[in-house]
Design an enzyme around this catalytic site. Structure first.
Site, PDB file in Angstrom:
ATOM      1  N   GLN A  22      -2.974 -12.134   7.934  1.00  0.00           N
ATOM      2  CA  GLN A  22      -3.086 -11.882   6.497  1.00  0.00           C
ATOM      3  C   GLN A  22      -2.406 -12.987   5.700  1.00  0.00           C
ATOM      4  O   GLN A  22      -2.930 -13.460   4.688  1.00  0.00           O
ATOM      5  CB  GLN A  22      -2.452 -10.517   6.191  1.00  0.00           C
ATOM      6  CG  GLN A  22      -2.301 -10.208   4.721  1.00  0.00           C
ATOM      7  CD  GLN A  22      -1.905  -8.766   4.489  1.00  0.00           C
ATOM      8  OE1 GLN A  22      -2.733  -7.866   4.612  1.00  0.00           O
ATOM      9  NE2 GLN A  22      -0.652  -8.515   4.167  1.00  0.00           N
ATOM     10  N   HIS A  39       9.151  -3.372   3.699  1.00  0.00           N
ATOM     11  CA  HIS A  39       8.720  -3.600   2.314  1.00  0.00           C
ATOM     12  C   HIS A  39       9.929  -3.872   1.418  1.00  0.00           C
ATOM     13  O   HIS A  39       9.901  -4.764   0.578  1.00  0.00           O
ATOM     14  CB  HIS A  39       8.029  -2.343   1.753  1.00  0.00           C
ATOM     15  CG  HIS A  39       6.789  -1.917   2.462  1.00  0.00           C
ATOM     16  ND1 HIS A  39       6.689  -0.731   3.138  1.00  0.00           N
ATOM     17  CD2 HIS A  39       5.582  -2.511   2.593  1.00  0.00           C
ATOM     18  CE1 HIS A  39       5.466  -0.598   3.635  1.00  0.00           C
ATOM     19  NE2 HIS A  39       4.777  -1.670   3.334  1.00  0.00           N
ATOM     20  N   MET A  50       0.844  -1.202   0.000  1.00  0.00           N
ATOM     21  CA  MET A  50       0.000   0.000   0.000  1.00  0.00           C
ATOM     22  C   MET A  50       0.882   1.256   0.000  1.00  0.00           C
ATOM     23  O   MET A  50       0.403   2.347   0.320  1.00  0.00           O
ATOM     24  CB  MET A  50      -0.931   0.000   1.209  1.00  0.00           C
ATOM     25  CG  MET A  50      -1.899  -1.179   1.177  1.00  0.00           C
ATOM     26  SD  MET A  50      -3.448  -0.861   2.025  1.00  0.00           S
ATOM     27  CE  MET A  50      -2.866  -0.543   3.666  1.00  0.00           C
ATOM     28  N   MET A  72       8.538  -2.598  11.854  1.00  0.00           N
ATOM     29  CA  MET A  72       8.354  -1.459  10.949  1.00  0.00           C
ATOM     30  C   MET A  72       6.946  -1.500  10.373  1.00  0.00           C
ATOM     31  O   MET A  72       6.439  -2.579  10.045  1.00  0.00           O
ATOM     32  CB  MET A  72       9.375  -1.519   9.829  1.00  0.00           C
ATOM     33  CG  MET A  72      10.749  -1.199  10.321  1.00  0.00           C
ATOM     34  SD  MET A  72      11.888  -1.027   8.938  1.00  0.00           S
ATOM     35  CE  MET A  72      13.382  -0.746   9.857  1.00  0.00           C
ATOM     36  N   ARG A 120       2.189   2.758   9.566  1.00  0.00           N
ATOM     37  CA  ARG A 120       1.393   3.460  10.587  1.00  0.00           C
ATOM     38  C   ARG A 120       2.248   3.958  11.752  1.00  0.00           C
ATOM     39  O   ARG A 120       1.750   4.734  12.570  1.00  0.00           O
ATOM     40  CB  ARG A 120       0.272   2.556  11.099  1.00  0.00           C
ATOM     41  CG  ARG A 120      -0.832   2.345  10.083  1.00  0.00           C
ATOM     42  CD  ARG A 120      -2.063   1.709  10.699  1.00  0.00           C
ATOM     43  NE  ARG A 120      -3.207   1.743   9.791  1.00  0.00           N
ATOM     44  CZ  ARG A 120      -3.569   0.736   8.987  1.00  0.00           C
ATOM     45  NH1 ARG A 120      -2.886  -0.388   8.988  1.00  0.00           N
ATOM     46  NH2 ARG A 120      -4.615   0.867   8.196  1.00  0.00           N
ATOM     47  N   LEU A 165       6.583   3.298   1.654  1.00  0.00           N
ATOM     48  CA  LEU A 165       7.489   2.151   1.811  1.00  0.00           C
ATOM     49  C   LEU A 165       8.575   2.386   2.852  1.00  0.00           C
ATOM     50  O   LEU A 165       9.130   3.475   2.971  1.00  0.00           O
ATOM     51  CB  LEU A 165       8.120   1.830   0.459  1.00  0.00           C
ATOM     52  CG  LEU A 165       7.114   1.497  -0.651  1.00  0.00           C
ATOM     53  CD1 LEU A 165       7.835   1.283  -1.982  1.00  0.00           C
ATOM     54  CD2 LEU A 165       6.276   0.268  -0.302  1.00  0.00           C
ATOM     55  N   ASP A 195       2.203  -9.202   9.268  1.00  0.00           N
ATOM     56  CA  ASP A 195       0.743  -9.301   9.185  1.00  0.00           C
ATOM     57  C   ASP A 195       0.389 -10.788   9.137  1.00  0.00           C
ATOM     58  O   ASP A 195       0.013 -11.320   8.089  1.00  0.00           O
ATOM     59  CB  ASP A 195       0.253  -8.556   7.947  1.00  0.00           C
ATOM     60  CG  ASP A 195       0.630  -7.088   8.015  1.00  0.00           C
ATOM     61  OD1 ASP A 195      -0.055  -6.328   8.695  1.00  0.00           O
ATOM     62  OD2 ASP A 195       1.664  -6.700   7.417  1.00  0.00           O
ATOM     63  N   GLY A 201       4.738 -10.246   4.238  1.00  0.00           N
ATOM     64  CA  GLY A 201       5.487 -10.132   5.485  1.00  0.00           C
ATOM     65  C   GLY A 201       4.805 -10.874   6.631  1.00  0.00           C
ATOM     66  O   GLY A 201       3.582 -10.803   6.777  1.00  0.00           O
ATOM     67  N   GLN A 202       5.614 -11.527   7.447  1.00  0.00           N
ATOM     68  CA  GLN A 202       5.098 -12.212   8.645  1.00  0.00           C
ATOM     69  C   GLN A 202       4.462 -11.231   9.624  1.00  0.00           C
ATOM     70  O   GLN A 202       3.652 -11.592  10.459  1.00  0.00           O
ATOM     71  CB  GLN A 202       6.242 -12.966   9.330  1.00  0.00           C
ATOM     72  CG  GLN A 202       5.784 -13.819  10.521  1.00  0.00           C
ATOM     73  CD  GLN A 202       6.906 -14.165  11.457  1.00  0.00           C
ATOM     74  OE1 GLN A 202       8.001 -14.521  11.012  1.00  0.00           O
ATOM     75  NE2 GLN A 202       6.672 -14.059  12.759  1.00  0.00           N
TER      76      GLN A 202
HETATM   77  P1  AMP Z   1       1.363  -2.927   3.491  1.00  0.00           P
HETATM   78  O1  AMP Z   1       1.885  -1.869   2.594  1.00  0.00           O
HETATM   79  O2  AMP Z   1       1.312  -2.536   4.924  1.00  0.00           O
HETATM   80  O3  AMP Z   1       0.098  -3.561   2.974  1.00  0.00           O
HETATM   81  O4  AMP Z   1       2.453  -4.100   3.454  1.00  0.00           O
HETATM   82  C1  AMP Z   1       2.851  -4.693   2.240  1.00  0.00           C
HETATM   83  C2  AMP Z   1       3.602  -5.951   2.554  1.00  0.00           C
HETATM   84  O5  AMP Z   1       4.766  -5.652   3.321  1.00  0.00           O
HETATM   85  C3  AMP Z   1       2.773  -6.950   3.383  1.00  0.00           C
HETATM   86  O6  AMP Z   1       3.031  -8.259   2.924  1.00  0.00           O
HETATM   87  C4  AMP Z   1       3.302  -6.726   4.763  1.00  0.00           C
HETATM   88  O7  AMP Z   1       3.143  -7.843   5.600  1.00  0.00           O
HETATM   89  C5  AMP Z   1       4.765  -6.453   4.486  1.00  0.00           C
HETATM   90  N1  AMP Z   1       5.385  -5.769   5.615  1.00  0.00           N
HETATM   91  C6  AMP Z   1       4.921  -4.664   6.258  1.00  0.00           C
HETATM   92  N2  AMP Z   1       5.720  -4.349   7.295  1.00  0.00           N
HETATM   93  C7  AMP Z   1       6.711  -5.283   7.319  1.00  0.00           C
HETATM   94  C8  AMP Z   1       7.839  -5.508   8.165  1.00  0.00           C
HETATM   95  N3  AMP Z   1       8.104  -4.716   9.190  1.00  0.00           N
HETATM   96  N4  AMP Z   1       8.631  -6.567   7.882  1.00  0.00           N
HETATM   97  C9  AMP Z   1       8.349  -7.375   6.824  1.00  0.00           C
HETATM   98  N5  AMP Z   1       7.308  -7.218   5.997  1.00  0.00           N
HETATM   99  C10 AMP Z   1       6.498  -6.192   6.238  1.00  0.00           C
END
Ligand code: AMP
Length: 279
Positions: free
Chosen positions: A153, A37, A30, A184, A187, A33, A150, A147-148
């Protein structure tokens, strides 16, 4: 790096990549970054011939009172970051393209999307599963990286990908953390200076539970109590839930074992954060 906004163009390009025998790796995001990410993208870079990243703030996964409008957006900064990693294609569709007037089809992963965070955020995982399937249909990846951080998810998406015969291999990458352990997250930008310091409580409480488990404590109640007590020491935090679950089914596990997942959600001030640990 190629930037594609249009769905049909992305589909044509994806078909061409497949025809040319490229292994396509896909990282849906989303935007806004951060290193979490980017580490996912680096992993995709190592494991595929062609890396596609999507930037799409998905309205369908936000509740009516949630932060869709104020969710951080930084297209220019994001483009620079993904280009520096060596991503091949950036896909940036608009909300009206993904959900045109009259859109009606949604994916529900029964029994997985309505528990834990899904109970507190009704409709959230319906929105996630729907957009991920749509993106899979558009980008046609061989592998997709999540990412783990979430955790729920990843379980919902793996089940959806399997149940709907998507033929996409879902790869889960470990959580990337700040030096004090905070996972990380886009939000984290919402946190004030004081709240940012308090937010380390999430991972600290999980580490304390892991330490207890490693010392031989296998009672779900005792591990849960340890986390609750740790949270009580941080007045600006409010623990929403602690769940000690099986990593495939998300069902509560009474006999805690290696591989059991502890997942938590908490509010630091007004910001809702999540974290988890695999024992
Ligand atoms: P988002 O933009 O929040 O939807 O995240 C996009 C992808 O990045 C998702 O698969 C998340 O689980 C992953 N992600 C977000 N934060 C982290 C993190 N701190 N470490 C690893 N992966 C992450």
């Amino acid at each position: 790096m190629k930037i594609i906004e249009d769905i049909s163009e992305m589909q044509r390009y994806a078909a061409q990549l497949r025809q040319n025998g490229k292994v396509v790796g896909f990282v849906p995001t989303m935007g806004a970054l951060h290193q979490g990410h980017l580490s996912l993208m680096e992993c995709a870079r190592r494991e595929s011939d062609h890396v596609v990243v999507s930037l799409f703030v998905n309205p369908a996964q936000f509740g009516p009172k949630e932060d869709y409008n104020k969710y951080p957006r930084d297209l220019k900064g994001d483009i620079e970051k993904v280009a520096a990693i060596g991503v091949d294609t950036l896909f940036t569709p608009t909300a009206s393209q993904i959900y045109p007037e009259g859109y009606r089809t949604y994916i529900e992963v029964e029994g997985l999307s309505d528990i834990l965070c899904g109970k507190i955020r009704p409709g959230h995982f319906r929105g996630v599963a729907t957009v991920v399937l749509k993106l899979f249909n558009i980008v046609r990846p061989h592998k997709a990286f999540f990412g783990q951080k979430d955790f729920q998810q990843t379980v919902v998406i793996k089940k959806m990908a399997e149940d709907l015969n998507t033929d996409v291999t879902v790869i889960v990458f470990p959580t990337v953390r700040e030096p004090d352990g905070l996972a990380m997250s886009s939000r984290n930008q919402y946190l004030s200076r004081e709240e940012r310091i308090s937010a380390a409580i999430l991972y600290r409480s999980l580490l304390e539970a892991r330490l207890l488990f490693e010392k031989g404590e296998h009672s779900e109640d005792k591990l849960r109590d340890a986390i609750t007590t740790t949270f009580m020491s941080e007045p600006s935090s409010q623990l929403e839930y602690v769940a000690i679950v099986n990593g495939n089914t998300l069902q509560e596990e009474t006999d805690v074992q290696k591989g059991t997942v502890i997942t938590i959600a908490a509010r630091i001030g007004k910001t809702r954060l999540i974290d988890n640990i695999i024992l």
